[in-house]
Design an enzyme around this catalytic site. Sequence first.
Site, PDB file in Angstrom:
ATOM      1  N   SER A   8       0.849  -1.198   0.000  1.00 38.89           N
ATOM      2  CA  SER A   8       0.000   0.000   0.000  1.00 38.89           C
ATOM      3  C   SER A   8       0.881   1.244   0.000  1.00 38.89           C
ATOM      4  CB  SER A   8      -0.883   0.023   1.248  1.00 38.89           C
ATOM      5  OG  SER A   8      -1.387   1.335   1.448  1.00 38.89           O
ATOM      6  N   HIS A  32      -1.481  -1.591  -3.895  1.00 36.64           N
ATOM      7  CA  HIS A  32      -2.739  -1.364  -3.174  1.00 36.64           C
ATOM      8  C   HIS A  32      -2.969   0.136  -3.049  1.00 36.64           C
ATOM      9  CE1 HIS A  32      -5.843  -2.647  -0.206  1.00 36.64           C
ATOM     10  NE2 HIS A  32      -5.504  -1.552   0.468  1.00 36.64           N
ATOM     11  N   ASP A  34      -5.370   3.050  -1.679  1.00 31.44           N
ATOM     12  CA  ASP A  34      -6.416   3.324  -0.694  1.00 31.44           C
ATOM     13  C   ASP A  34      -7.125   4.628  -1.025  1.00 31.44           C
ATOM     14  OD1 ASP A  34      -6.187   1.150   1.279  1.00 31.44           O
ATOM     15  OD2 ASP A  34      -4.147   1.914   1.557  1.00 31.44           O
ATOM     16  N   MET A  36      -9.887   7.211  -0.197  1.00 26.72           N
ATOM     17  CA  MET A  36     -10.671   7.646   0.975  1.00 26.72           C
ATOM     18  C   MET A  36     -11.342   8.977   0.658  1.00 26.72           C
ATOM     19  SD  MET A  36      -8.061   6.809   4.069  1.00 26.72           S
ATOM     20  CE  MET A  36      -7.033   5.338   4.072  1.00 26.72           C
ATOM     21  N   HIS A  65      -8.724  -0.128  -3.206  1.00 25.80           N
ATOM     22  CA  HIS A  65      -9.520  -0.346  -1.989  1.00 25.80           C
ATOM     23  C   HIS A  65     -10.311   0.937  -1.748  1.00 25.80           C
ATOM     24  CE1 HIS A  65      -9.405  -0.978   2.697  1.00 25.80           C
ATOM     25  NE2 HIS A  65     -10.627  -1.040   2.208  1.00 25.80           N
ATOM     26  N   MET A  67     -12.557   3.152   0.138  1.00 23.92           N
ATOM     27  CA  MET A  67     -13.171   3.468   1.434  1.00 23.92           C
ATOM     28  C   MET A  67     -14.000   4.728   1.238  1.00 23.92           C
ATOM     29  SD  MET A  67      -9.868   2.516   3.711  1.00 23.92           S
ATOM     30  CE  MET A  67      -8.831   2.548   2.247  1.00 23.92           C
ATOM     31  N   MET A 136     -10.576  -6.407   7.112  1.00 30.51           N
ATOM     32  CA  MET A 136      -9.777  -5.304   7.680  1.00 30.51           C
ATOM     33  C   MET A 136      -9.228  -5.739   9.038  1.00 30.51           C
ATOM     34  SD  MET A 136      -9.704  -2.767   5.542  1.00 30.51           S
ATOM     35  CE  MET A 136      -8.733  -1.746   6.660  1.00 30.51           C
ATOM     36  N   GLY A 141      -8.839   3.861   7.530  1.00 27.48           N
ATOM     37  CA  GLY A 141      -8.658   5.308   7.572  1.00 27.48           C
ATOM     38  C   GLY A 141      -7.203   5.749   7.585  1.00 27.48           C
ATOM     39  N   PHE A 142      -6.357   4.952   8.217  1.00 24.66           N
ATOM     40  CA  PHE A 142      -4.969   5.384   8.365  1.00 24.66           C
ATOM     41  C   PHE A 142      -4.018   4.199   8.289  1.00 24.66           C
ATOM     42  CE2 PHE A 142      -7.732   8.335  10.484  1.00 24.66           C
ATOM     43  CZ  PHE A 142      -7.300   9.553   9.971  1.00 24.66           C
ATOM     44  N   GLY A 143      -2.822   4.462   7.747  1.00 25.72           N
ATOM     45  CA  GLY A 143      -1.761   3.468   7.791  1.00 25.72           C
ATOM     46  C   GLY A 143      -1.052   3.535   9.135  1.00 25.72           C
ATOM     47  N   ASP A 174      -5.701  -6.654   5.531  1.00 23.84           N
ATOM     48  CA  ASP A 174      -5.208  -5.289   5.319  1.00 23.84           C
ATOM     49  C   ASP A 174      -5.178  -4.544   6.642  1.00 23.84           C
ATOM     50  OD1 ASP A 174      -4.553  -2.772   4.361  1.00 23.84           O
ATOM     51  OD2 ASP A 174      -6.494  -2.428   3.381  1.00 23.84           O
ATOM     52  N   GLY A 175      -3.949  -4.137   7.033  1.00 24.18           N
ATOM     53  CA  GLY A 175      -3.808  -3.296   8.212  1.00 24.18           C
ATOM     54  C   GLY A 175      -2.866  -3.898   9.243  1.00 24.18           C
ATOM     55  N   GLY A 196       1.677  -1.829   4.120  1.00 30.99           N
ATOM     56  CA  GLY A 196       1.878  -0.412   3.828  1.00 30.99           C
ATOM     57  C   GLY A 196       3.131   0.140   4.474  1.00 30.99           C
TER      58      GLY A 196
HETATM   59  C1  DX5 Z   1      -6.085   1.465   6.077  1.00 30.76           C
HETATM   60  C2  DX5 Z   1      -5.709   1.041   4.694  1.00 30.76           C
HETATM   61  C3  DX5 Z   1      -4.531   0.134   4.618  1.00 30.76           C
HETATM   62  C4  DX5 Z   1      -3.249   0.772   5.080  1.00 30.76           C
HETATM   63  C5  DX5 Z   1      -2.296  -0.287   5.456  1.00 30.76           C
HETATM   64  O1  DX5 Z   1      -7.316   2.087   6.036  1.00 30.76           O
HETATM   65  O2  DX5 Z   1      -6.791   0.345   4.097  1.00 30.76           O
HETATM   66  O3  DX5 Z   1      -4.374  -0.350   3.295  1.00 30.76           O
HETATM   67  O4  DX5 Z   1      -2.627   1.519   4.094  1.00 30.76           O
HETATM   68  O5  DX5 Z   1      -1.177   0.328   5.997  1.00 30.76           O
HETATM   69  P1  DX5 Z   1      -0.353  -0.387   7.150  1.00 30.76           P
HETATM   70  O6  DX5 Z   1       0.284  -1.613   6.550  1.00 30.76           O
HETATM   71  O7  DX5 Z   1       0.627   0.637   7.564  1.00 30.76           O
HETATM   72  O8  DX5 Z   1      -1.323  -0.753   8.246  1.00 30.76           O
HETATM   73 ZN    ZN Z   2      -6.351  -0.699   2.189  1.00 30.33          ZN
END
Ligand code: DX5
Ligand code: ZN
Length: 222
Positions: A8, A32, A34, A36, A65, A67, A136, A141-143, A174-175, A196
Site C-alpha cells: 500500500s 494497493h 487506498d 478515501m 480499496h 473506502m 480489515m 482510515g490510516f496506515g 489489510d492493516g 503499507g
Molecule cells: C487502512 C488502509 C490500509 C493501510 C495499510 O485504512 O486500508 O491499506 O494503508 O497500511 P499499514 O500496513 O501501515 O497498516
Molecule cells: Zn487498504
Amino acid sequence: MGIQISPSVLNADLSRLADEVERIAAVADWVHLDVMDNHFVPNLTFGLPVIESLIARTNVPADCHLMIEDPDRWAPGYAEAGAGSVTFHVEATRSPVQVAKDIRAAGARVGVAVKPGTSLDSLRDVIRHLDMILVMTVEPGFGGQAFMDDMLPKIRQARQLADASDADIWVQADGGLAPGTIELAAAAGADVLVVGSAVYRADDPAVMVEQVRASAENAVRL
Ligand code: DX5
Ligand code: ZN
C-alpha cells in the site's frame, strides 16, 4: 495462486507516487491504492484521476480499496480505468450484488471489504459475485496502526467461506501487517497480504516485500 503481496502506497511519498510504485514493481503482485473520501472514513487521499494517471505509468496491477460512500456510483469507473481489482465496503452500499456485477462487467476482479465490527454474515448474498473478501485488520482510515489479532478468527471464517464456494475466491488481510504479524494472517488463511508502512518505511521497500513474502509462505507451510 499462493501468497500475493500488495504493497500500500498510503504511507509512501505521495508527491512521487509513480516513482514509489517503481520501487516495488519488480517484486510486488499488486499495488494497493487506498481511496478515501472523508465521509466513509475520516481521511482523504486520492481518487480516479490520480489512479488513471498511475495506471498509465506502471505495469503493476492496481488493487483499488475504495473506502468511500456510494460505491454504486463510483466503483465501476475504477474498473473502466483499468484497475485489476476493485474492492468496495459492504457497509457503504445497500446493493452490494449490483455493485459487484457492475465492477465485473467493467472488467476487474471484485472484492468486498468488511470493517472490524462487521460480520461476514453481511456477505451472504454477494458471495457468489466475488473474487476476494477483504478482512480489515485495523479500523480503516490510516496506515501505521497496530494489527488487531482478534480479527484472526474472521480471517479463518473468510477462508472457510471462500473454500466452500465453487469460485476461486481470495482472502485479503489489510492493516498492521509486518514481520511478526503477517505470519499470523497467512496461517489463518489470508493469501493476499497488504503491507503499507512496513514496506515504505524500510530502507529498501523491495527487499521488505521479499522478506514478508518469505515469512508468509513459511507460515503457510508450517
Ligand atoms: C487502512 C488502509 C490500509 C493501510 C495499510 O485504512 O486500508 O491499506 O494503508 O497500511 P499499514 O500496513 O501501515 O497498516
Ligand atoms: Zn487498504
